[in-house]
Design an enzyme around this catalytic site. Structure first.
Site, mmCIF file in Angstrom:
data_model
loop_
_atom_site.group_PDB
_atom_site.id
_atom_site.type_symbol
_atom_site.label_atom_id
_atom_site.label_comp_id
_atom_site.label_asym_id
_atom_site.label_seq_id
_atom_site.Cartn_x
_atom_site.Cartn_y
_atom_site.Cartn_z
ATOM 1 N N GLU A 47 161.938 64.729 61.329
ATOM 2 C CA GLU A 47 160.667 64.305 60.734
ATOM 3 C C GLU A 47 160.212 65.365 59.738
ATOM 4 O OE1 GLU A 47 155.984 63.225 61.644
ATOM 5 O OE2 GLU A 47 157.200 64.161 63.225
ATOM 6 N N ASP A 72 158.102 71.647 59.141
ATOM 7 C CA ASP A 72 156.815 71.920 58.497
ATOM 8 C C ASP A 72 156.763 73.404 58.146
ATOM 9 O OD1 ASP A 72 153.986 70.074 58.572
ATOM 10 O OD2 ASP A 72 153.748 72.191 58.117
ATOM 11 N N ASP A 121 151.756 63.732 51.490
ATOM 12 C CA ASP A 121 150.800 63.805 50.397
ATOM 13 C C ASP A 121 151.269 62.857 49.294
ATOM 14 O OD1 ASP A 121 149.287 64.582 48.103
ATOM 15 O OD2 ASP A 121 149.011 66.577 48.948
ATOM 16 N N ASP A 157 149.696 55.257 54.450
ATOM 17 C CA ASP A 157 148.527 54.400 54.248
ATOM 18 C C ASP A 157 148.282 54.181 52.772
ATOM 19 O OD1 ASP A 157 147.727 57.241 53.998
ATOM 20 O OD2 ASP A 157 145.810 56.332 53.447
#
Length: 224
Positions: A47, A72, A121, A157
């Protein structure tokens, strides 16, 4: 730097499931995730921009027969997922602290079975296209790292980013769209994700935003 962050960084240094600068494995993990980190031959699922690792850990709970790696750059974020995985005895979870654009330094060709890009982002300005995690630049980096028929999952989204990505994939001869939806939670695919949500997915869903989902793979293309 706050005392809390310092304590979290210290714990990351001691946690076996966190691979980060300063640890020997950080320089040698490429091509060795299965044999050294997980000590099995199970598929690797990665991920990107995993944040606190809710999705990475959630998937690991549901699929003990696969290994999950959250990537990350923020150590204070991956500390959360790392400590939860340790507390629950989830040995099929690890976290890599690095920038996404350096991913090919830490994974060998064909080493990844599935890749998740969750709520990145959107970088909506036209001049920022190269920074989008679904841009041609990043797709070309992912392609050799995935095993044959390896899958990429994309959730967002942001309608603009989703439409941009969908059009991009549709126009690539080396990509095959498996499924897509503009309203994931009103689709036949929702149960496949077992109700696992990232922090941002929960936030956007509560605001009434439609969650978009795309699943695709790279296919073998014969040269003309």
């Amino acid at each position: 730097m706050s005392r809390r962050k310092l304590e979290r960084f210290k714990q990351n240094e001691q946690s076996r499931n966190v691979i980060q600068p300063g640890k020997e494995l950080f320089e040698t993990i490429k091509g060795n995730w299965k044999s050294v980190q997980f000590e099995n031959e199970n598929p690797l699922v990665v991920e990107l921009a995993c944040g606190r690792g809710e999705f990475t850990v959630g998937l690991a709970r549901e699929y003990p027969g696969s290994n999950f790696i959250g990537v990350d750059i923020k150590g204070s974020r991956i500390w959360k997922g790392s400590t939860i995985a340790i507390a629950e005895g989830l040995h099929n979870v690890a976290f890599l602290r690095t920038q996404i654009q350096l991913l090919d330094r830490y994974f060998d060709a064909g080493e990844i079975s599935e890749l998740w890009i969750t709520f990145p982002d959107p970088f909506p300005r036209e001049g920022d296209e190269k920074r989008r995690l679904t841009s041609p630049k990043f797709l070309e980096m992912y392609k050799p790292l995935l095993e044959k028929n390896g899958i990429i999952h994309f959730k967002t989204d942001n309608t603009g980013l989703f439409d941009y990505t969908l059009e991009l994939i549709q126009n690539r001869s080396d990509c095959e769209i498996m499924i897509y939806t503009h309203d994931f939670y009103d689709s036949p695919y929702r149960d496949e994700h077992h109700g696992i949500k990232t922090k941002y997915e929960k936030l956007f869903s509560e605001k009434g935003e439609k969650i978009k989902y795309l699943k695709f793979r790279f296919k073998d293309v014969q040269p003309v």
